[in-house]
Design a protein around this motif. Sequence first.
Motif, PDB file in Angstrom:
ATOM      1  N   PRO A 313      36.280  52.950  33.288  1.00  0.00           N
ATOM      2  CA  PRO A 313      34.670  53.081  33.052  1.00  0.00           C
ATOM      3  C   PRO A 313      33.915  52.507  34.750  1.00  0.00           C
ATOM      4  O   PRO A 313      34.986  51.954  35.974  1.00  0.00           O
ATOM      5  CB  PRO A 313      34.461  52.131  32.821  1.00  0.00           C
ATOM      6  CG  PRO A 313      35.514  50.957  32.749  1.00  0.00           C
ATOM      7  CD  PRO A 313      36.842  51.527  32.255  1.00  0.00           C
ATOM      8  N   GLY A 314      32.765  52.477  34.766  1.00  0.00           N
ATOM      9  CA  GLY A 314      32.175  52.248  35.575  1.00  0.00           C
ATOM     10  C   GLY A 314      31.975  50.673  35.943  1.00  0.00           C
ATOM     11  O   GLY A 314      31.937  50.143  35.430  1.00  0.00           O
ATOM     12  N   LEU A 315      31.250  50.546  36.703  1.00  0.00           N
ATOM     13  CA  LEU A 315      30.403  49.319  37.297  1.00  0.00           C
ATOM     14  C   LEU A 315      29.778  48.431  35.532  1.00  0.00           C
ATOM     15  O   LEU A 315      27.958  48.827  36.108  1.00  0.00           O
ATOM     16  CB  LEU A 315      30.058  49.049  38.492  1.00  0.00           C
ATOM     17  CG  LEU A 315      30.755  49.435  39.316  1.00  0.00           C
ATOM     18  CD1 LEU A 315      29.500  49.338  40.927  1.00  0.00           C
ATOM     19  CD2 LEU A 315      32.174  48.000  39.336  1.00  0.00           C
ATOM     20  N   THR A 316      30.549  48.245  35.204  1.00  0.00           N
ATOM     21  CA  THR A 316      28.926  47.917  33.059  1.00  0.00           C
ATOM     22  C   THR A 316      30.400  46.429  32.916  1.00  0.00           C
ATOM     23  O   THR A 316      31.242  46.384  33.644  1.00  0.00           O
ATOM     24  CB  THR A 316      29.627  48.617  31.975  1.00  0.00           C
ATOM     25  OG1 THR A 316      30.730  49.561  32.142  1.00  0.00           O
ATOM     26  CG2 THR A 316      29.463  50.263  33.118  1.00  0.00           C
ATOM     27  N   GLU A 317      29.271  45.842  32.422  1.00  0.00           N
ATOM     28  CA  GLU A 317      29.967  44.932  31.330  1.00  0.00           C
ATOM     29  C   GLU A 317      31.313  45.556  30.869  1.00  0.00           C
ATOM     30  O   GLU A 317      31.920  45.876  29.625  1.00  0.00           O
ATOM     31  CB  GLU A 317      28.731  44.705  29.821  1.00  0.00           C
ATOM     32  CG  GLU A 317      29.678  43.616  29.511  1.00  0.00           C
ATOM     33  CD  GLU A 317      30.132  42.082  29.354  1.00  0.00           C
ATOM     34  OE1 GLU A 317      29.478  41.756  30.447  1.00  0.00           O
ATOM     35  OE2 GLU A 317      30.906  41.959  29.098  1.00  0.00           O
ATOM     36  N   GLY A 318      31.638  44.372  30.913  1.00  0.00           N
ATOM     37  CA  GLY A 318      33.739  44.621  30.542  1.00  0.00           C
ATOM     38  C   GLY A 318      34.570  45.719  31.348  1.00  0.00           C
ATOM     39  O   GLY A 318      35.976  45.385  30.628  1.00  0.00           O
ATOM     40  N   ALA A 319      34.072  45.544  32.019  1.00  0.00           N
ATOM     41  CA  ALA A 319      35.045  46.741  33.756  1.00  0.00           C
ATOM     42  C   ALA A 319      35.694  46.030  33.838  1.00  0.00           C
ATOM     43  O   ALA A 319      35.799  44.773  34.021  1.00  0.00           O
ATOM     44  CB  ALA A 319      33.823  47.710  34.091  1.00  0.00           C
ATOM     45  N   PRO A 320      37.106  46.622  34.113  1.00  0.00           N
ATOM     46  CA  PRO A 320      38.279  46.199  35.550  1.00  0.00           C
ATOM     47  C   PRO A 320      37.574  45.682  36.377  1.00  0.00           C
ATOM     48  O   PRO A 320      36.375  46.892  37.071  1.00  0.00           O
ATOM     49  CB  PRO A 320      39.066  47.391  35.646  1.00  0.00           C
ATOM     50  CG  PRO A 320      38.902  48.205  34.879  1.00  0.00           C
ATOM     51  CD  PRO A 320      37.750  47.922  33.676  1.00  0.00           C
ATOM     52  N   ALA A 321      37.481  44.115  36.994  1.00  0.00           N
ATOM     53  CA  ALA A 321      36.642  44.153  38.066  1.00  0.00           C
ATOM     54  C   ALA A 321      37.536  44.352  40.004  1.00  0.00           C
ATOM     55  O   ALA A 321      37.900  44.324  40.308  1.00  0.00           O
ATOM     56  CB  ALA A 321      37.156  42.672  38.295  1.00  0.00           C
ATOM     57  N   ASP A 322      37.189  46.009  39.914  1.00  0.00           N
ATOM     58  CA  ASP A 322      36.721  46.645  40.837  1.00  0.00           C
ATOM     59  C   ASP A 322      35.915  47.107  41.388  1.00  0.00           C
ATOM     60  O   ASP A 322      35.421  47.730  40.917  1.00  0.00           O
ATOM     61  CB  ASP A 322      37.851  47.709  40.278  1.00  0.00           C
ATOM     62  CG  ASP A 322      39.211  47.718  39.974  1.00  0.00           C
ATOM     63  OD1 ASP A 322      39.835  47.140  40.678  1.00  0.00           O
ATOM     64  OD2 ASP A 322      40.133  48.541  40.100  1.00  0.00           O
ATOM     65  N   LEU A 323      35.379  46.933  42.868  1.00  0.00           N
ATOM     66  CA  LEU A 323      34.227  47.969  43.327  1.00  0.00           C
ATOM     67  C   LEU A 323      34.596  47.523  44.777  1.00  0.00           C
ATOM     68  O   LEU A 323      34.792  46.704  45.553  1.00  0.00           O
ATOM     69  CB  LEU A 323      33.387  47.142  42.885  1.00  0.00           C
ATOM     70  CG  LEU A 323      32.806  45.566  43.125  1.00  0.00           C
ATOM     71  CD1 LEU A 323      32.211  45.012  44.822  1.00  0.00           C
ATOM     72  CD2 LEU A 323      32.072  44.450  42.219  1.00  0.00           C
ATOM     73  N   VAL A 324      33.880  48.616  45.176  1.00  0.00           N
ATOM     74  CA  VAL A 324      33.336  48.402  46.982  1.00  0.00           C
ATOM     75  C   VAL A 324      32.168  48.697  46.968  1.00  0.00           C
ATOM     76  O   VAL A 324      31.393  49.543  46.307  1.00  0.00           O
ATOM     77  CB  VAL A 324      35.339  49.649  47.556  1.00  0.00           C
ATOM     78  CG1 VAL A 324      34.301  50.632  46.845  1.00  0.00           C
ATOM     79  CG2 VAL A 324      34.366  50.039  49.086  1.00  0.00           C
ATOM     80  N   ALA A 325      32.004  47.511  47.677  1.00  0.00           N
ATOM     81  CA  ALA A 325      30.320  47.836  48.285  1.00  0.00           C
ATOM     82  C   ALA A 325      30.522  47.767  49.862  1.00  0.00           C
ATOM     83  O   ALA A 325      30.872  48.083  50.258  1.00  0.00           O
ATOM     84  CB  ALA A 325      29.887  45.989  47.953  1.00  0.00           C
ATOM     85  N   TYR A 326      29.001  49.166  50.131  1.00  0.00           N
ATOM     86  CA  TYR A 326      28.580  49.186  50.736  1.00  0.00           C
ATOM     87  C   TYR A 326      27.406  48.732  52.032  1.00  0.00           C
ATOM     88  O   TYR A 326      26.805  48.655  50.446  1.00  0.00           O
ATOM     89  CB  TYR A 326      28.723  50.405  51.361  1.00  0.00           C
ATOM     90  CG  TYR A 326      29.929  51.237  50.997  1.00  0.00           C
ATOM     91  CD1 TYR A 326      30.903  51.821  52.149  1.00  0.00           C
ATOM     92  CD2 TYR A 326      30.331  50.872  50.152  1.00  0.00           C
ATOM     93  CE1 TYR A 326      32.052  52.297  51.900  1.00  0.00           C
ATOM     94  CE2 TYR A 326      31.408  52.320  49.756  1.00  0.00           C
ATOM     95  CZ  TYR A 326      32.156  52.136  50.788  1.00  0.00           C
ATOM     96  OH  TYR A 326      33.186  53.111  50.348  1.00  0.00           O
ATOM     97  N   ASP A 327      26.812  48.287  53.252  1.00  0.00           N
ATOM     98  CA  ASP A 327      25.645  48.076  53.554  1.00  0.00           C
ATOM     99  C   ASP A 327      24.772  49.007  53.399  1.00  0.00           C
ATOM    100  O   ASP A 327      23.715  48.420  53.235  1.00  0.00           O
ATOM    101  CB  ASP A 327      25.503  47.610  54.878  1.00  0.00           C
ATOM    102  CG  ASP A 327      26.627  46.132  55.132  1.00  0.00           C
ATOM    103  OD1 ASP A 327      26.250  45.889  54.337  1.00  0.00           O
ATOM    104  OD2 ASP A 327      27.249  46.584  56.011  1.00  0.00           O
TER     105      ASP A 327
END
Length: 351
Positions: A313-327
Motif C-alpha cells: 500500500p501507499g502511505l496509509t494507516e498500518g502500511a509498511p513504514a517505508d518512505l522517501v521524503a523530498y524538500d
Amino acid sequence: MSVLRVRGVVLPEREERTFWLDGDRLRTGPAPGGDAELVVDGGFPLPGLVDVHTHPGTESVESPFDASVLRKHLLEHREAGVLLVRTPGTVARMPAWVDGDAELPRVRSAGRWLATPGRFFPGAGRDIAEDELPAAAVEEASASSGWCKVIGDWRWDEPAVPLDLLTEAVAAVHAAGGRVAVHCQSAEGARNAVLAGADSLEYGMHLDPGLLDRMAAQGTALVPTLAAFGANADAWYARERSARRGDWITGWEGMLANVCSAYEAGVTVLAGTDSFPCGTVAAEAAWLARAGMPADAALGAASWTARDWLGLPGLTEGAPADLVAYDTDPALDPGALAHPARIILRGRVAH
Ligand SMILES: [Zn+2]
C-alpha cells in the motif's frame, strides 16, 4: 527510545498527513507518550521508490552470484530511495537471508531466467528444453516471490517462444498463483507475450500498438526500461545503415511512442532500469515523462503505482513504514527525485 514521527504532504494524494512509526508500521492514531522526534518535518513523502527491473547480485552474466555484490547492489538502491525491487531473472535464486536483512530494500524475485535453446546467454539462466518450460516456470515462481521470468525471444531474426507453449506456461503459473514476466524485443515475441496473457512485458520492443487495449483489459504491464535502451541510441543512429540498425531504430522509436499510448490506453507502465550501477530509477522516471507520460504518472511508475502492483500500500494507516521524503515536490521538479532528504526503510532512518 523516542517515538519517530513524520509530517508532510503525502504523494500521490497531496494531502498533509502525520504518522508515527510503530516498528515497521505507519500509524495515524495517537502516538504513545514520551519523547517524540520529528524525522520528516514538512516536504513531500512518497512510499519509497521502486525499480521493477533490476538484476542485483552480479554485474555480468558470466560471473557467479556473489553475496557481497548482491548486498552492495541492494544498498545502492536503498541509498537512492529505492525501497522495493523486483528482480526479473538472476543467475541464482535470491538467497533467503535477503528478506531477513532489515537494511536492504524489500525484494520480489522471479528466480532464474528461463531460457529455451538458442535464447539468452548460454549458462547464465536456467537452460531448459522447450517442453520443460511450463513446469520450470511453476518451479521458479513457487521457489521465489511468486514471479518467474521467461526469455520469450532473443535474436531479432529468430523465432520467439511459440505462442501455444508460452500460453501453457503462463496458464500453469497462474494456476499455481504466480505471475509471469516475459522478455520480448521482437514483434513476434511481444505479440506472443500479450496473447499468452503474461503479467508483464519487459522491453516490449516492436510491440504492435494495436495490442495495447488488450494489455489494459487483461492487466499486462509494460516495463520498457527506456534509459537502458536510450543509453545506446546515439551509437545506433551513428552506425552505418544496415537491416539491424533499421530494426533497432524502428523498435526504439516505437517504444517511445508506445509508452505514451500505453498509458493513455490504461496499461500499467512501470519503471525498471536493467543496468548498473543500481539506484538509478529516477532517471527512468525522467525518461517516461520525456516519452509523454504526465509527471505524476511517470513518478508513480517509479513509486506508488509499482508498489501497489507488487502488493504494497501507499502511505496509509498500518502500511509498511517505508518512505522517501523530498524538500520539493518531485513531480514538479524531477531533478529532485535523485536527491531524497530522508529515507526510512522498515521504520528505521536510513538517511
Ligand atoms: Zn533485464
